[in-house]
Design a protein around this motif. Sequence first.
Motif, mmCIF file in Angstrom:
data_model
loop_
_atom_site.group_PDB
_atom_site.id
_atom_site.type_symbol
_atom_site.label_atom_id
_atom_site.label_comp_id
_atom_site.label_asym_id
_atom_site.label_seq_id
_atom_site.Cartn_x
_atom_site.Cartn_y
_atom_site.Cartn_z
ATOM 1 N N PRO A 199 0.798 -1.233 0.000
ATOM 2 C CA PRO A 199 0.000 0.000 0.000
ATOM 3 C C PRO A 199 0.827 1.278 0.000
ATOM 4 C CG PRO A 199 -0.867 -1.568 1.586
ATOM 5 C CD PRO A 199 0.429 -2.135 1.106
ATOM 6 N N GLU A 200 1.930 1.286 0.745
ATOM 7 C CA GLU A 200 2.709 2.517 0.870
ATOM 8 C C GLU A 200 3.643 2.751 -0.309
ATOM 9 O OE1 GLU A 200 4.857 -0.845 2.932
ATOM 10 O OE2 GLU A 200 2.814 -0.074 2.810
ATOM 11 N N ILE A 201 3.791 1.731 -1.179
ATOM 12 C CA ILE A 201 4.680 1.851 -2.339
ATOM 13 C C ILE A 201 3.889 1.431 -3.570
ATOM 14 C CG2 ILE A 201 6.838 1.084 -3.408
ATOM 15 C CD1 ILE A 201 7.838 0.398 -0.593
ATOM 16 N N ASN A 202 3.693 2.342 -4.502
ATOM 17 C CA ASN A 202 2.825 2.078 -5.640
ATOM 18 C C ASN A 202 3.494 1.273 -6.750
ATOM 19 O OD1 ASN A 202 0.499 3.366 -4.657
ATOM 20 N ND2 ASN A 202 1.307 5.376 -5.223
ATOM 21 N N GLU A 203 4.793 1.126 -6.706
ATOM 22 C CA GLU A 203 5.465 0.365 -7.758
ATOM 23 C C GLU A 203 5.686 -1.083 -7.318
ATOM 24 O OE1 GLU A 203 10.102 1.475 -6.650
ATOM 25 O OE2 GLU A 203 9.107 2.488 -8.325
ATOM 26 N N THR A 204 5.833 -1.962 -8.297
ATOM 27 C CA THR A 204 6.055 -3.379 -8.005
ATOM 28 C C THR A 204 7.499 -3.594 -7.588
ATOM 29 O OG1 THR A 204 4.444 -3.898 -9.724
ATOM 30 C CG2 THR A 204 5.773 -5.715 -8.890
ATOM 31 N N GLN A 205 7.681 -4.378 -6.534
ATOM 32 C CA GLN A 205 9.014 -4.672 -6.031
ATOM 33 C C GLN A 205 9.331 -6.155 -6.187
ATOM 34 O OE1 GLN A 205 8.371 -2.913 -2.009
ATOM 35 N NE2 GLN A 205 10.176 -1.700 -2.523
ATOM 36 N N ASN A 206 10.618 -6.457 -6.323
ATOM 37 C CA ASN A 206 11.103 -7.836 -6.411
ATOM 38 C C ASN A 206 12.166 -8.031 -5.342
ATOM 39 O OD1 ASN A 206 10.950 -6.834 -9.676
ATOM 40 N ND2 ASN A 206 9.628 -8.504 -9.023
ATOM 41 N N LEU A 207 11.705 -8.269 -4.119
ATOM 42 C CA LEU A 207 12.607 -8.341 -2.971
ATOM 43 C C LEU A 207 12.908 -9.770 -2.542
ATOM 44 C CD1 LEU A 207 11.046 -5.483 -0.797
ATOM 45 C CD2 LEU A 207 12.916 -5.309 -2.463
ATOM 46 N N ASN A 208 12.227 -10.734 -3.150
ATOM 47 C CA ASN A 208 12.358 -12.133 -2.715
ATOM 48 C C ASN A 208 12.162 -12.266 -1.201
ATOM 49 O OD1 ASN A 208 12.800 -13.598 -5.150
ATOM 50 N ND2 ASN A 208 14.847 -12.707 -5.264
ATOM 51 N N THR A 209 11.175 -11.523 -0.688
ATOM 52 C CA THR A 209 10.862 -11.574 0.737
ATOM 53 C C THR A 209 10.396 -12.972 1.113
ATOM 54 O OG1 THR A 209 10.147 -9.272 0.617
ATOM 55 C CG2 THR A 209 9.491 -10.525 2.571
ATOM 56 N N ARG A 210 10.875 -13.464 2.242
ATOM 57 C CA ARG A 210 10.474 -14.800 2.710
ATOM 58 C C ARG A 210 9.672 -14.681 4.002
ATOM 59 N NH1 ARG A 210 12.940 -19.345 0.616
ATOM 60 N NH2 ARG A 210 14.485 -18.952 -1.012
ATOM 61 N N ARG A 211 8.650 -15.513 4.098
ATOM 62 C CA ARG A 211 7.809 -15.563 5.280
ATOM 63 C C ARG A 211 7.546 -17.034 5.625
ATOM 64 N NH1 ARG A 211 9.000 -11.005 5.342
ATOM 65 N NH2 ARG A 211 7.706 -9.123 5.418
ATOM 66 N N PRO A 212 7.239 -17.319 6.906
ATOM 67 C CA PRO A 212 6.873 -18.701 7.267
ATOM 68 C C PRO A 212 5.610 -19.128 6.530
ATOM 69 C CG PRO A 212 7.365 -17.395 9.218
ATOM 70 C CD PRO A 212 7.290 -16.433 8.073
ATOM 71 N N LYS A 213 5.552 -20.387 6.155
ATOM 72 C CA LYS A 213 4.375 -20.925 5.469
ATOM 73 C C LYS A 213 3.278 -21.291 6.456
ATOM 74 C CE LYS A 213 4.633 -25.107 3.900
ATOM 75 N NZ LYS A 213 4.972 -26.301 3.084
ATOM 76 N N ASP A 214 3.666 -21.877 7.568
ATOM 77 C CA ASP A 214 2.688 -22.358 8.537
ATOM 78 C C ASP A 214 1.924 -21.198 9.156
ATOM 79 O OD1 ASP A 214 3.555 -24.895 8.047
ATOM 80 O OD2 ASP A 214 4.896 -24.989 9.775
ATOM 81 N N GLY A 215 0.628 -21.394 9.334
ATOM 82 C CA GLY A 215 -0.203 -20.380 9.961
ATOM 83 C C GLY A 215 -0.694 -19.304 9.019
ATOM 84 N N SER A 216 -0.306 -19.381 7.764
ATOM 85 C CA SER A 216 -0.699 -18.364 6.798
ATOM 86 C C SER A 216 -2.050 -18.691 6.179
ATOM 87 C CB SER A 216 0.363 -18.271 5.700
ATOM 88 O OG SER A 216 -0.127 -17.593 4.573
ATOM 89 N N VAL A 217 -2.894 -17.676 6.034
ATOM 90 C CA VAL A 217 -4.141 -17.860 5.293
ATOM 91 C C VAL A 217 -3.825 -18.302 3.868
ATOM 92 C CG1 VAL A 217 -6.129 -16.668 4.298
ATOM 93 C CG2 VAL A 217 -5.477 -16.233 6.666
ATOM 94 N N CYS A 218 -2.746 -17.758 3.323
ATOM 95 C CA CYS A 218 -2.377 -18.073 1.945
ATOM 96 C C CYS A 218 -2.152 -19.571 1.740
ATOM 97 C CB CYS A 218 -1.115 -17.308 1.551
ATOM 98 S SG CYS A 218 -1.312 -15.508 1.556
ATOM 99 N N ALA A 219 -1.683 -20.259 2.776
ATOM 100 C CA ALA A 219 -1.434 -21.700 2.646
ATOM 101 C C ALA A 219 -2.709 -22.465 2.330
ATOM 102 C CB ALA A 219 -0.785 -22.230 3.919
#
Length: 199
Positions: A109-129
Amino acid sequence: VRRAECCYAKNCIRDFVNKPPKYSVLLGKLRNSRLFRGFGGPCVGCGQQIEQEAERRAEAVERTGLIDSNQASLFNIYCELAKDITGYEAVLFQLFDSKERCYLAEIQPEINETQNLNTRRPKDGSVCAHVLLDTKPLIAFDVTKHEITKTHSNEKGVKSYIGFPIIDKNNYALGMVCMMTFSKIKELSQDKLELLFQR
């Protein structure tokens, strides 16, 4: 099935409570025998099969060679199209390996351009899973009312959530594209949803 052992346990128990017992259940692409032995006991003879299925899915992700590669920017267009169609404030294109999820492309939301940061997050507990468990999108215009999203912690204050899986030719969900709003609940017309998922 103890919750730590099987992500399908909630669905299995709910089926036994709300419907006549079934003697098999389709989990992913595998049909498994099911015998209810009371609450707290195992109900599905599928632990090893689910683990093998998860391993094959993770191997399919690794074979793409996309995580930690220099090709993440190729997926910017998917985030930008999703944002244009939905008007949602955040869009993530992410792949899931055996332990983590990696954001190949993201619009925050705070950055209007697309970023490619290869950010990593835990898989477990995610709604996305949860999106990986079905070939259909998960649509929660109001996350406080959807049966899946309402049970998850919502520290970021997500109001609306849409996620759809990225399916390969072998029917494995490699990852997903998700969209979120934070300022208000935003519903979409059926026409916009069809346009979005045709992409």
